[in-house]
Design a protein around this motif. Structure first.
Motif, PDB file in Angstrom:
ATOM      1  N   HIS A  35       0.825  -1.204   0.000  1.00 48.23           N
ATOM      2  CA  HIS A  35       0.000   0.000   0.000  1.00 48.23           C
ATOM      3  C   HIS A  35       0.862   1.258   0.000  1.00 48.23           C
ATOM      4  N   ASP A  83      -3.987   1.545  -2.939  1.00 49.61           N
ATOM      5  CA  ASP A  83      -4.191   0.104  -2.966  1.00 49.61           C
ATOM      6  C   ASP A  83      -4.738  -0.266  -4.345  1.00 49.61           C
ATOM      7  N   HIS A  89     -11.741  -5.678   1.537  1.00 47.88           N
ATOM      8  CA  HIS A  89     -10.831  -6.411   2.420  1.00 47.88           C
ATOM      9  C   HIS A  89     -10.407  -5.541   3.583  1.00 47.88           C
ATOM     10  N   HIS A  91      -7.428  -4.362   6.518  1.00 43.33           N
ATOM     11  CA  HIS A  91      -6.001  -4.070   6.539  1.00 43.33           C
ATOM     12  C   HIS A  91      -5.416  -4.264   7.930  1.00 43.33           C
ATOM     13  N   ASP A 102      -2.858  -6.765   3.490  1.00 43.43           N
ATOM     14  CA  ASP A 102      -4.258  -7.132   3.303  1.00 43.43           C
ATOM     15  C   ASP A 102      -4.630  -8.274   4.232  1.00 43.43           C
TER      16      ASP A 102
HETATM   17 ZN   LIG Z   1      -5.367  -3.498   0.703  1.00 42.87          ZN
END
Ligand SMILES: [Zn+2]
Length: 147
Positions: A35, A83, A89, A91, A102
């Motif tokens: 990220h 991202d 999802h 983190h 993730d």
């Molecule tokens: Zn992510």
């Protein structure tokens, strides 16, 4: 493995004109699983692409967010991070290494949604839940016990 054709297809699907800078910036973003910030991406590409400025990287990443090719990630380090994984999802933010990884867990997602449904929050309709879990990375080398 993401190919150049895949990247071109993605840009076309998002109605973006294919330019050299978009190709290299999107490719770099796809390769960075941590990220990254715009600065990080810029560092990765500047040697091979000296004509791409940091300002262009910022603008291009914002454009990717606008057309849903990427998401902005909020983190407690107050850095603007990106991202390429646009699916839902969670983190895990590793405070000591400043990495964001993730964390996919549909069961956890469902548990939280069910819990919130039971709570019947007034005038609020929960759409989805995205967690940021703060943690520290444990260095395995350091955690080995001394006998
Ligand atoms: Zn992510």
């Amino acid at each position: 493995m993401v190919t150049l054709t895949d990247i071109k297809d993605k840009l076309t699907e998002a109605n973006l004109k294919i330019t050299h800078q978009r190709l290299v910036i999107y490719e770099a973003l796809l390769k960075c699983m941590n990220h990254p910030t715009a600065e990080y991406i810029y560092d990765k590409i500047k040697e091979d692409n000296p004509s791409v400025s940091l300002g262009t990287v910022h603008k291009t990443l914002d454009k990717f967010v606008e057309v849903d090719l990427a998401k902005k990630v909020l983190s407690t380090d107050h850095l603007k991070r990106f991202d390429a994984n646009i699916s839902k999802h969670n983190h895990i933010y590793l405070e000591n290494s400043k990495e964001i990884i993730d964390y996919h867990d549909e069961e956890l997602q469902q548990i939280i949604l069910d819990y919130l449904k039971k709570k019947k929050l007034n005038n609020i309709k929960i759409k989805d839940v995205q967690l940021q879990i703060n943690a520290d990375k444990i260095d395995k080398k350091l955690s080995v016990s001394i006998k």
